[in-house]
Write a protein that holds these residues in place. Structure first.
Motif, mmCIF file in Angstrom:
data_model
loop_
_atom_site.group_PDB
_atom_site.id
_atom_site.type_symbol
_atom_site.label_atom_id
_atom_site.label_comp_id
_atom_site.label_asym_id
_atom_site.label_seq_id
_atom_site.Cartn_x
_atom_site.Cartn_y
_atom_site.Cartn_z
ATOM 1 N N PHE A 1 25.941 -48.675 20.708
ATOM 2 C CA PHE A 1 24.888 -48.769 19.705
ATOM 3 C C PHE A 1 26.197 -48.984 17.738
ATOM 4 N N THR A 2 25.091 -49.570 17.220
ATOM 5 C CA THR A 2 24.950 -49.570 15.565
ATOM 6 C C THR A 2 24.181 -49.605 15.113
ATOM 7 N N TRP A 3 24.972 -48.994 13.522
ATOM 8 C CA TRP A 3 24.204 -48.941 12.689
ATOM 9 C C TRP A 3 22.824 -50.257 11.906
ATOM 10 N N VAL A 4 21.670 -50.179 11.363
ATOM 11 C CA VAL A 4 21.605 -51.036 10.819
ATOM 12 C C VAL A 4 20.101 -50.950 9.968
ATOM 13 N N THR A 5 20.163 -51.962 9.203
ATOM 14 C CA THR A 5 19.217 -51.219 8.340
ATOM 15 C C THR A 5 17.806 -51.534 8.789
ATOM 16 N N PRO A 6 16.952 -51.078 9.200
ATOM 17 C CA PRO A 6 15.601 -50.974 9.555
ATOM 18 C C PRO A 6 14.686 -52.698 9.585
ATOM 19 N N THR A 7 14.162 -53.380 9.620
ATOM 20 C CA THR A 7 13.619 -54.621 9.114
ATOM 21 C C THR A 7 11.563 -54.041 9.711
ATOM 22 N N ASP A 8 11.609 -53.341 9.477
ATOM 23 C CA ASP A 8 10.006 -52.792 10.057
ATOM 24 C C ASP A 8 9.854 -52.239 8.924
ATOM 25 N N GLN A 9 10.376 -51.709 7.641
ATOM 26 C CA GLN A 9 10.097 -50.888 6.759
ATOM 27 C C GLN A 9 8.844 -51.751 5.485
ATOM 28 N N THR A 10 8.572 -51.785 5.036
ATOM 29 C CA THR A 10 7.151 -51.988 4.360
ATOM 30 C C THR A 10 8.349 -52.427 2.879
ATOM 31 N N PRO A 11 7.841 -53.767 2.767
ATOM 32 C CA PRO A 11 8.456 -54.727 1.425
ATOM 33 C C PRO A 11 7.901 -53.974 -0.193
ATOM 34 N N LEU A 12 6.642 -53.558 0.374
ATOM 35 C CA LEU A 12 5.694 -53.575 -0.644
ATOM 36 C C LEU A 12 6.252 -52.279 -2.121
ATOM 37 N N THR A 13 5.525 -53.046 -2.915
ATOM 38 C CA THR A 13 6.459 -51.836 -4.323
ATOM 39 C C THR A 13 5.324 -51.769 -5.011
ATOM 40 N N THR A 14 4.415 -52.384 -5.239
ATOM 41 C CA THR A 14 3.595 -52.653 -6.535
ATOM 42 C C THR A 14 1.654 -52.606 -6.264
ATOM 43 N N ARG B 1 7.547 -58.876 0.220
ATOM 44 C CA ARG B 1 6.613 -58.821 -0.533
ATOM 45 C C ARG B 1 6.454 -60.410 -1.133
ATOM 46 N N LEU B 2 5.058 -60.172 -1.331
ATOM 47 C CA LEU B 2 3.889 -61.314 -2.446
ATOM 48 C C LEU B 2 3.510 -60.322 -3.952
ATOM 49 N N ALA B 3 3.654 -60.624 -4.459
ATOM 50 C CA ALA B 3 3.406 -60.004 -6.302
ATOM 51 C C ALA B 3 2.235 -60.736 -6.470
ATOM 52 N N VAL B 4 1.785 -59.939 -6.138
ATOM 53 C CA VAL B 4 -0.490 -60.078 -6.788
ATOM 54 C C VAL B 4 -0.055 -60.681 -7.891
ATOM 55 N N GLY B 5 -1.006 -61.660 -8.323
ATOM 56 C CA GLY B 5 -0.890 -62.659 -9.340
ATOM 57 C C GLY B 5 -1.964 -61.915 -10.346
ATOM 58 N N ASN B 6 -2.408 -63.197 -10.648
ATOM 59 C CA ASN B 6 -2.987 -62.549 -12.318
ATOM 60 C C ASN B 6 -4.522 -62.590 -12.297
ATOM 61 N N ASN B 7 -4.838 -61.896 -13.364
ATOM 62 C CA ASN B 7 -6.102 -61.994 -13.132
ATOM 63 C C ASN B 7 -6.784 -63.469 -12.887
ATOM 64 N N GLY B 8 -7.786 -63.016 -11.846
ATOM 65 C CA GLY B 8 -8.358 -64.043 -11.758
ATOM 66 C C GLY B 8 -8.097 -65.294 -11.257
ATOM 67 N N GLU B 9 -7.011 -65.272 -10.939
ATOM 68 C CA GLU B 9 -5.859 -66.260 -9.904
ATOM 69 C C GLU B 9 -6.347 -66.049 -8.289
ATOM 70 N N THR B 10 -6.740 -67.205 -7.543
ATOM 71 C CA THR B 10 -6.904 -66.806 -6.327
ATOM 72 C C THR B 10 -5.624 -67.635 -5.234
ATOM 73 N N LEU B 11 -5.830 -66.875 -4.464
ATOM 74 C CA LEU B 11 -4.604 -67.306 -3.563
ATOM 75 C C LEU B 11 -4.429 -68.652 -2.268
ATOM 76 N N VAL B 12 -3.565 -69.491 -2.269
ATOM 77 C CA VAL B 12 -3.870 -70.683 -1.910
ATOM 78 C C VAL B 12 -2.568 -70.784 -0.963
#
Lengths: 53, 426
Positions: free
Chosen positions: B59-72, B85-96
């Motif tokens: 065995f070895t101790w590892v940091t789990p990679t399947d934890q959510t990166p979401l914070t906000t 994590r991709l932070a939300v854009g400004n009001n009215g912006e769209t994702l491309v």
């Protein structure tokens, strides 16, 4: 007065106009002062292409 | 219990062991347990055990990679080479989608209608005619031709073989021409259309291809801004500064090119220029094809959209700067199509009011005309030799012109029309 394909005329208000004969029965008119300004600009033709390189 | 134990083989004291041997027996047992559990030592808060091989207790101790990166609030769960994590854009912006970012995604502003600031970006409107050679606004509406050597060069409208476009512009050297000075096409935005780009990241995109015998080096040019008002990049341009430059040799297939840069917050006018420096003697296909120009806020070229939305809107947008009534206007002209009404001020002059279909940027100062005449109710058609703007009465919504005639009746009402010729216009 005629200069090449340009004729200068004076209208009823006394304003001078340039009448440019572009051939094929097509004409362009403008005030003489406008025409002369365009001609002066053309003589100093320098295409502007700015560069950030 | 089996002795040694079934899974780990730990040796325990037996029922026959001497009491005096128990400490040593427990030492053996304890050491066996200690050795077996050694792999479980270490780690830190939040880590989990992970197998390092198929061997028991590896065995070895590892940091789990399947934890959510979401914070906000509004965060998106995305992926780079790991969860991200991709932070939300400004009001009215769209994702491309944007392959240049680590997540392949980007929020950006203004992807709605009206995003394209280039009027006639699709080369739909050619009020002045379908072919031009001389320096000035002489081909597709809004595009300025800077052709110092008139002979041997043509800018013309061509039926498009590029999906989504009816026409494109072809800049061509006539076969056999040996003129090699550069000639260009440019587009200057008026200030009122430029202010919204100040301080913004912008992208200019367009479709381009070359002819098989295209000559010369890479096409050069770029996007610039100025600090004047409503100037032409090919004439005087106060404070001309490059936003981003361009140098590319086109291919014989349609390719969409784009350049991105940040506009100074002090910009009050913008323009782009593309310059072709040909070389040698022109072959039969020494040309460059262009269409689909789009200038928008953002760092990515989004799908092309006409600034006017449709042909009516695009035509109206062009007519803010130039209006042609009659032949080549985009509508069919009749032999006596009528453009305005007025009266004869004398036997040789008529004053005519021509309503303009769109409020123009400024009152018109130049008049182009061909094959026009005046008609009143009692006189036959009288040919017009000159049509000039009456600067005292002209406005952005109505052109008041003086028509020079011969043999008219003074103070009689009349109209300005084509002179029995469908090629007539004003």
């Amino acid at each position: 007065m005629t200069m090449d394909n340009v004729t200068f005329v004076t209208d009823e208000q006394g304003v001078e106009h340039a009448i440019i004969d572009r051939g094929n029965g097509e004409y362009t008119s403008m005030q003489k002062t406008t025409y002369e300004a365009q001609q002066a600009q053309a003589e100093h033709f320098t295409p502007i292409v700015t560069s950030d390189e | 219990m089996a002795n040694p134990t079934t899974n780990f083989g730990w040796v325990m004291p037996t029922s026959t062991s001497l009491v005096t041997n128990l400490p040593a027996d427990f030492n053996t047992f304890g050491q066996g347990v200690d050795t077996s559990m050694a792999q479980l030592k270490g780690g830190s808060t939040g880590q989990v055990l992970s197998k390092t091989s198929a061997t028991d207790m590896a065995f070895t101790w590892v940091t789990p990679t399947d934890q959510t990166p979401l914070t906000t609030k509004g965060d998106l769960f995305t992926f780079t080479t790991v969860d991200a994590r991709l932070a939300v854009g400004n009001n009215g912006e769209t994702l491309v989608a944007d392959s240049s970012t680590s997540t392949g995604l980007r929020y950006q502003a203004t992807t709605a209608a009206g995003k394209n600031a280039i009027i006639n970006g699709g080369m739909d409107v050619w009020q002045r005619g379908t072919s031009g050679t001389t320096r000035g606004y002489n081909s597709a509406d809004r595009y300025y031709l800077n052709n110092p050597s008139v002979a041997g060069r043509t800018y013309s409208r061509q039926a498009s073989d590029l999906t989504g476009f009816q026409y494109f512009m072809r800049m061509q050297r006539t076969a056999g021409s040996t003129l090699t000075d550069g000639f260009n096409v440019s587009y200057s935005l008026e200030s009122a259309d430029s202010y919204r780009f100040a301080g913004q990241t912008v992208t200019l995109s367009w479709y381009m291809r070359k002819g098989a015998t295209y000559s010369g080096a890479a096409l050069r040019g770029g996007l610039s801004y100025g600090t004047g008002t409503d100037q032409n990049i090919d004439n005087t341009y106060t404070g001309a500064t490059s936003i981003v430059s361009f140098s590319q040799t086109p291919t014989t297939s349609w390719v969409r090119y784009s350049i991105t840069g940040t506009v100074s917050s002090s910009a009050t006018e913008m323009a782009f220029t593309l310059v072709w420096d040909p070389s040698g003697t022109a072959g039969a296909t020494d040309y460059l094809d262009l269409t689909g120009f789009q200038l928008e806020i953002g760092s990515v070229a989004t799908q092309f959209m006409r600034t006017g939305g449709n042909i009516q809107g695009e035509t109206s947008a062009c007519q803010r700067y130039y209006v042609r009534l009659g032949a080549n206007s985009g509508a069919v002209a009749g032999a006596y199509s009528t453009y305005g009404n007025g009266y004869s001020t004398s036997t040789t002059d008529a004053s005519i009011v021509i309503p303009l279909p769109t409020t123009m940027r400024v009152a018109p100062t130049v008049c182009e005309f061909s094959n026009v005449a005046i008609q009143d109710f009692n006189t036959a058609v009288i040919a017009v030799s000159n049509v000039t703007i009456n600067s005292a009465f002209v406005s952005p919504t109505a052109a008041v012109v003086a028509a020079t005639t011969s043999g008219a009746t003074a103070f009689r009402g009349c109209k300005l029309s084509n002179n029995n010729n469908t090629a007539g216009y004003v």
